[in-house]
Design a protein around this motif. Sequence first.
Motif, PDB file in Angstrom:
ATOM      1  N   GLY A 116       0.794  -1.227   0.000  1.00 28.94           N
ATOM      2  CA  GLY A 116       0.000   0.000   0.000  1.00 28.94           C
ATOM      3  C   GLY A 116       0.823   1.272   0.000  1.00 28.94           C
ATOM      4  O   GLY A 116       0.299   2.352   0.259  1.00 28.94           O
ATOM      5  N   ASP A 117       2.107   1.156  -0.289  1.00 26.63           N
ATOM      6  CA  ASP A 117       2.987   2.326  -0.311  1.00 26.63           C
ATOM      7  C   ASP A 117       3.223   2.752  -1.765  1.00 26.63           C
ATOM      8  O   ASP A 117       4.284   2.540  -2.338  1.00 26.63           O
ATOM      9  CB  ASP A 117       4.310   1.990   0.385  1.00 26.63           C
ATOM     10  N   LYS A 118       2.193   3.374  -2.347  1.00 28.92           N
ATOM     11  CA  LYS A 118       2.275   3.773  -3.748  1.00 28.92           C
ATOM     12  C   LYS A 118       3.317   4.865  -3.966  1.00 28.92           C
ATOM     13  O   LYS A 118       3.950   4.901  -5.022  1.00 28.92           O
ATOM     14  CB  LYS A 118       0.912   4.237  -4.245  1.00 28.92           C
ATOM     15  N   LYS A 119       3.495   5.702  -2.978  1.00 30.12           N
ATOM     16  CA  LYS A 119       4.475   6.791  -3.115  1.00 30.12           C
ATOM     17  C   LYS A 119       5.868   6.225  -3.377  1.00 30.12           C
ATOM     18  O   LYS A 119       6.567   6.652  -4.297  1.00 30.12           O
ATOM     19  CB  LYS A 119       4.470   7.656  -1.855  1.00 30.12           C
ATOM     20  N   THR A 120       6.264   5.235  -2.581  1.00 33.82           N
ATOM     21  CA  THR A 120       7.565   4.603  -2.770  1.00 33.82           C
ATOM     22  C   THR A 120       7.621   3.886  -4.107  1.00 33.82           C
ATOM     23  O   THR A 120       8.636   3.938  -4.803  1.00 33.82           O
ATOM     24  CB  THR A 120       7.870   3.625  -1.621  1.00 33.82           C
ATOM     25  N   ALA A 121       6.534   3.224  -4.473  1.00 32.44           N
ATOM     26  CA  ALA A 121       6.503   2.520  -5.759  1.00 32.44           C
ATOM     27  C   ALA A 121       6.742   3.503  -6.906  1.00 32.44           C
ATOM     28  O   ALA A 121       7.563   3.251  -7.790  1.00 32.44           O
ATOM     29  CB  ALA A 121       5.171   1.792  -5.933  1.00 32.44           C
ATOM     30  N   TYR A 122       6.036   4.631  -6.881  1.00 35.12           N
ATOM     31  CA  TYR A 122       6.235   5.642  -7.927  1.00 35.12           C
ATOM     32  C   TYR A 122       7.673   6.167  -7.923  1.00 35.12           C
ATOM     33  O   TYR A 122       8.286   6.321  -8.978  1.00 35.12           O
ATOM     34  CB  TYR A 122       5.279   6.821  -7.742  1.00 35.12           C
ATOM     35  N   GLU A 123       8.206   6.439  -6.743  1.00 31.57           N
ATOM     36  CA  GLU A 123       9.571   6.975  -6.645  1.00 31.57           C
ATOM     37  C   GLU A 123      10.596   6.006  -7.231  1.00 31.57           C
ATOM     38  O   GLU A 123      11.508   6.417  -7.951  1.00 31.57           O
ATOM     39  CB  GLU A 123       9.919   7.292  -5.188  1.00 31.57           C
ATOM     40  N   LEU A 124      10.447   4.720  -6.910  1.00 32.78           N
ATOM     41  CA  LEU A 124      11.389   3.723  -7.422  1.00 32.78           C
ATOM     42  C   LEU A 124      11.296   3.601  -8.942  1.00 32.78           C
ATOM     43  O   LEU A 124      12.306   3.588  -9.637  1.00 32.78           O
ATOM     44  CB  LEU A 124      11.147   2.370  -6.753  1.00 32.78           C
ATOM     45  N   ILE A 125      10.081   3.523  -9.453  1.00 29.78           N
ATOM     46  CA  ILE A 125       9.895   3.399 -10.900  1.00 29.78           C
ATOM     47  C   ILE A 125      10.390   4.649 -11.613  1.00 29.78           C
ATOM     48  O   ILE A 125      11.113   4.564 -12.615  1.00 29.78           O
ATOM     49  CB  ILE A 125       8.412   3.113 -11.234  1.00 29.78           C
ATOM     50  N   ASP A 126      10.022   5.810 -11.098  1.00 29.47           N
ATOM     51  CA  ASP A 126      10.461   7.061 -11.728  1.00 29.47           C
ATOM     52  C   ASP A 126      11.979   7.212 -11.655  1.00 29.47           C
ATOM     53  O   ASP A 126      12.593   7.758 -12.574  1.00 29.47           O
ATOM     54  CB  ASP A 126       9.759   8.259 -11.092  1.00 29.47           C
ATOM     55  N   GLY A 127      12.589   6.699 -10.582  1.00 31.32           N
ATOM     56  CA  GLY A 127      14.050   6.730 -10.471  1.00 31.32           C
ATOM     57  C   GLY A 127      14.709   5.879 -11.547  1.00 31.32           C
ATOM     58  O   GLY A 127      15.717   6.282 -12.144  1.00 31.32           O
ATOM     59  N   VAL A 128      14.132   4.723 -11.814  1.00 34.81           N
ATOM     60  CA  VAL A 128      14.658   3.865 -12.890  1.00 34.81           C
ATOM     61  C   VAL A 128      14.499   4.568 -14.231  1.00 34.81           C
ATOM     62  O   VAL A 128      15.428   4.619 -15.038  1.00 34.81           O
ATOM     63  CB  VAL A 128      13.951   2.481 -12.896  1.00 34.81           C
ATOM     64  N   LEU A 129      13.319   5.144 -14.467  1.00 35.48           N
ATOM     65  CA  LEU A 129      13.076   5.804 -15.753  1.00 35.48           C
ATOM     66  C   LEU A 129      13.946   7.039 -15.950  1.00 35.48           C
ATOM     67  O   LEU A 129      14.307   7.366 -17.078  1.00 35.48           O
ATOM     68  CB  LEU A 129      11.597   6.150 -15.897  1.00 35.48           C
ATOM     69  N   ALA A 130      14.295   7.709 -14.868  1.00 38.13           N
ATOM     70  CA  ALA A 130      15.177   8.875 -14.987  1.00 38.13           C
ATOM     71  C   ALA A 130      16.555   8.461 -15.507  1.00 38.13           C
ATOM     72  O   ALA A 130      17.174   9.195 -16.281  1.00 38.13           O
ATOM     73  CB  ALA A 130      15.309   9.576 -13.636  1.00 38.13           C
ATOM     74  N   LYS A 131      17.005   7.291 -15.086  1.00 38.22           N
ATOM     75  CA  LYS A 131      18.321   6.792 -15.518  1.00 38.22           C
ATOM     76  C   LYS A 131      18.242   5.992 -16.814  1.00 38.22           C
ATOM     77  O   LYS A 131      19.198   5.944 -17.576  1.00 38.22           O
ATOM     78  CB  LYS A 131      18.934   5.910 -14.427  1.00 38.22           C
ATOM     79  N   GLU A 132      17.097   5.353 -17.034  1.00 39.44           N
ATOM     80  CA  GLU A 132      16.917   4.483 -18.205  1.00 39.44           C
ATOM     81  C   GLU A 132      15.560   4.784 -18.847  1.00 39.44           C
ATOM     82  O   GLU A 132      14.601   4.042 -18.664  1.00 39.44           O
ATOM     83  CB  GLU A 132      16.955   3.014 -17.786  1.00 39.44           C
ATOM     84  N   PRO A 133      15.464   5.878 -19.592  1.00 42.49           N
ATOM     85  CA  PRO A 133      14.164   6.289 -20.129  1.00 42.49           C
ATOM     86  C   PRO A 133      13.520   5.301 -21.102  1.00 42.49           C
ATOM     87  O   PRO A 133      12.329   5.389 -21.363  1.00 42.49           O
ATOM     88  CB  PRO A 133      14.451   7.611 -20.823  1.00 42.49           C
ATOM     89  N   LYS A 134      14.277   4.348 -21.598  1.00 46.44           N
ATOM     90  CA  LYS A 134      13.718   3.363 -22.531  1.00 46.44           C
ATOM     91  C   LYS A 134      13.579   1.985 -21.888  1.00 46.44           C
ATOM     92  O   LYS A 134      13.485   0.978 -22.584  1.00 46.44           O
ATOM     93  CB  LYS A 134      14.586   3.273 -23.787  1.00 46.44           C
ATOM     94  N   ASN A 135      13.526   1.935 -20.562  1.00 48.40           N
ATOM     95  CA  ASN A 135      13.400   0.659 -19.869  1.00 48.40           C
ATOM     96  C   ASN A 135      11.957   0.166 -19.964  1.00 48.40           C
ATOM     97  O   ASN A 135      11.049   0.724 -19.349  1.00 48.40           O
ATOM     98  CB  ASN A 135      13.826   0.803 -18.403  1.00 48.40           C
TER      99      ASN A 135
END
Length: 187
Positions: free
Chosen positions: A84-103
Amino acid sequence: PLTNQALAMLYLGTKRVAEAEQPLKVVVANAPGPEARIMLADYYANSQRLPEAKVLYEEVAKGKEKTAATTAKLRLASLGLIEGDKKTAYELIDGVLAKEPKNTQAHVARAQLLLTDGKSSEALASAKAAIAADPKAPMPQFVAGLCFKSLYQFEEATAAFKTALGLSSGFAPPNVELGKLAIQAGQ
């Protein structure tokens, strides 16, 4: 390590799940790379032993092996969603996309998370980004189908599900969704 890995897979494949833990631990103890840690963490996550899975994923996420770290971060995002921690989920995913925009996996994970939040249009944009990143992968097409379905764009959903099946005929979820659409249409 290969013997123990094979033994663990045998136990998992024959639904003797509890017996798989010890061989997996041996694999982790003897394997130099992070892949074995991810395998054991996945075992814990699938066994609903989330705290144990989280510790291993966090260790791998902090490591130097980029692909494994990305995988671990996306698995942590999934755990965050489960907890139920969507905030952390978004942060982790967005962190990956910031480094790997085509992941592709990160775009798919983001689309799925957005769908759970009822943000279907944004989810579709993420699914389309995943398709652009890897047009041959069935999962982005499947998730795009779910997005179209949630937007009541049933023809587009059907096309996306059929495309996913065309990319991987053994991928069952699109068949299930096509069946639901057919029932809904009275066919």
